[in-house]
Design a protein around this motif. Structure first.
Motif, mmCIF file in Angstrom:
data_model
loop_
_atom_site.group_PDB
_atom_site.id
_atom_site.type_symbol
_atom_site.label_atom_id
_atom_site.label_comp_id
_atom_site.label_asym_id
_atom_site.label_seq_id
_atom_site.Cartn_x
_atom_site.Cartn_y
_atom_site.Cartn_z
ATOM 1 N N PHE A 101 0.913 -1.241 -0.022
ATOM 2 C CA PHE A 101 -0.039 -0.176 0.043
ATOM 3 C C PHE A 101 0.835 1.091 0.165
ATOM 4 N N PHE A 102 0.256 2.333 -0.428
ATOM 5 C CA PHE A 102 0.901 3.495 -0.403
ATOM 6 C C PHE A 102 0.169 4.646 -0.214
ATOM 7 N N CYS A 103 0.392 5.732 0.507
ATOM 8 C CA CYS A 103 -0.367 6.944 0.538
ATOM 9 C C CYS A 103 0.398 8.276 0.922
ATOM 10 N N LEU A 104 0.081 9.430 0.409
ATOM 11 C CA LEU A 104 0.734 10.605 0.829
ATOM 12 C C LEU A 104 -0.331 11.086 2.267
ATOM 13 N N LYS A 105 0.463 11.890 3.064
ATOM 14 C CA LYS A 105 -0.541 12.199 4.201
ATOM 15 C C LYS A 105 0.100 13.834 4.307
ATOM 16 N N MET A 106 -0.920 14.599 5.156
ATOM 17 C CA MET A 106 -0.684 15.849 5.373
ATOM 18 C C MET A 106 0.319 16.336 6.308
ATOM 19 N N GLY A 107 0.783 15.396 7.051
ATOM 20 C CA GLY A 107 1.956 15.710 8.034
ATOM 21 C C GLY A 107 2.186 14.620 8.782
ATOM 22 N N LYS A 108 3.138 14.771 9.922
ATOM 23 C CA LYS A 108 3.497 13.548 10.579
ATOM 24 C C LYS A 108 2.747 12.767 11.075
ATOM 25 N N ASP A 109 1.614 13.368 11.901
ATOM 26 C CA ASP A 109 0.560 12.583 12.620
ATOM 27 C C ASP A 109 -0.845 12.696 11.784
ATOM 28 N N SER A 110 -0.936 13.063 10.763
ATOM 29 C CA SER A 110 -2.100 13.367 10.106
ATOM 30 C C SER A 110 -2.789 12.183 9.590
ATOM 31 N N HIS A 111 -4.061 11.975 9.839
ATOM 32 C CA HIS A 111 -4.734 10.961 9.254
ATOM 33 C C HIS A 111 -5.622 11.176 7.997
ATOM 34 N N THR A 112 -5.130 12.335 7.295
ATOM 35 C CA THR A 112 -5.791 12.961 6.039
ATOM 36 C C THR A 112 -4.840 12.161 4.982
ATOM 37 N N PHE A 113 -5.215 11.319 4.064
ATOM 38 C CA PHE A 113 -4.394 10.667 3.386
ATOM 39 C C PHE A 113 -4.875 10.999 1.820
ATOM 40 N N LEU A 114 -3.914 11.290 1.061
ATOM 41 C CA LEU A 114 -4.045 11.625 -0.501
ATOM 42 C C LEU A 114 -3.502 10.315 -1.303
#
Length: 338
Positions: A225-238
């Motif tokens: 799996f792969f995802c970009l995230k908004m920051g270190k502890d972010s749970h908003t994934f792109l």
């Protein structure tokens, strides 16, 4: 070739890779990407990753070797100053680093500011005084590191044995190629048998936070799996994706934009994804950790976790897979952030 033409060639390569975005990459383009130094504009970066997963033991042998360079004169890599002089079109100063988990403990190979020389079918460099040579052509390669590592790679028994991906949004972009192989030879004087993941990345973009994982099972099925995230502890994934390849039955399950949750709970990483009729849950137990800190011209913390799957469920309308079907597995999950 002048600098402007070489930078244009870098962008042309990224564009080509972005048009593939899958396994249909020809061998000539794959090896041309693997065995070349690109001219890097501002924000430019190049990585060569060589990952090896053993097959035996409760905590299998794992190896990572890295060559990294970026645009600019220097940076701090694990608090050590590294320079990035371009000595010629085929020879540069770069960061080389690596680690070996031998089944009992992790051995770090000292970070080195080394010359990397690239030829048509060979990369020659060194890590901590040991010569590193990667050579060959798809699908057969050889990796040596002094008397520490001597591994031969051949075509892997996987549904996908190579791929190329990219994102091209001028003046930014990122492209990469992967090779998935069988690997055998000797590591730290002992026999090694397992799999290899060889990767070359070239990009023109800021450092960014992301998660990535690849788990290989006894029957050569693969979860990733792969995802970009908004920051270190972010749970908003792109840019989210999950892939599962059942090699035994030649079944592929893809979640191309799932509702995703990724969290660390104690010594486990937990990944859950849902997309329409598809559901994935993986619990990955950490048994070794390595961290890279990069500062200067952008900053990045890059942590690799050697893991074994303790729980896995993958479902769609027609299939359900668990560890009972796949057997033991081993792999890596990565956590990168600013």
């Amino acid at each position: 070739m002048g600098s402007i033409n070489r930078i244009h060639e870098t962008y042309t390569l990224i564009k080509k890779l972005s048009h593939i975005n899958g396994a249909d990459v020809n061998e000539t383009l794959l090896d041309r990407t693997m065995f070349a130094i690109e001219k890097l504009p501002p924000l430019g970066k190049e990585y060569w990753w060589f990952l090896f997963f053993g097959e035996d033991g409760e905590r299998p042998v794992q190896i990572t070797l890295l060559i990294f360079r970026k645009h600019g004169k220097k940076m701090l890599f694990n608090n050590k100053e590294m320079k990035f002089n371009e000595l010629s079109e085929d020879e540069v100063l770069a960061v080389t680093s690596g680690w070996i988990y031998d089944g009992d403990e992790l051995h770090k190979i000292a970070d080195t500011n080394a010359i990397a020389l690239l030829q048509k079918d060979k990369i020659i460099s060194e890590i901590s005084g040991s010569e590193m040579v990667f050579s060959g052509s798809y699908p057969n390669y050889l990796m040596t590191l002094g008397d520490l590592i001597n591994l031969k790679m051949k075509n892997g028994n996987f549904i996908e044995t190579k791929d190329a991906y990219g994102v091209f949004l001028p003046p930014l972009g990122m492209g990469w190629v992967d090779v998935f192989s069988e690997a055998s030879g000797r590591v730290l004087g002992k026999k090694f048998k397992g799999t290899a993941h060889l990767q070359k990345v070239v990009g023109v973009a800021p450092f960014g936070p992301f998660h990535w994982a690849r788990i290989v099972f006894k029957n050569h099925s693969v979860f990733s799996f792969f995802c970009l995230k908004m920051g270190k502890d972010s749970h908003t994934f792109l840019h989210k994706s999950i892939k599962f390849f059942d090699t035994k039955n030649q079944i592929t399950i893809r979640l191309n934009n799932p509702k995703l949750d990724v969290s660390r709970i104690g010594d486990n990483w937990v990944i859950e994804g849902v997309e329409k009729n598809k559901h994935v849950k993986a619990v990955l137990e950490i048994y070794a950790t390595n961290r890279y800190d990069m500062k200067g011209g952008g900053s990045q913390v890059y942590i690799q976790y050697a893991v074994i799957p303790k729980e896995l469920t993958i479902k769609d309308d027609n299939n359900t897979f668990t560890l009972n079907d796949l057997g033991e597995g081993v792999g890596t999950i990565e956590d990168a952030y600013w």
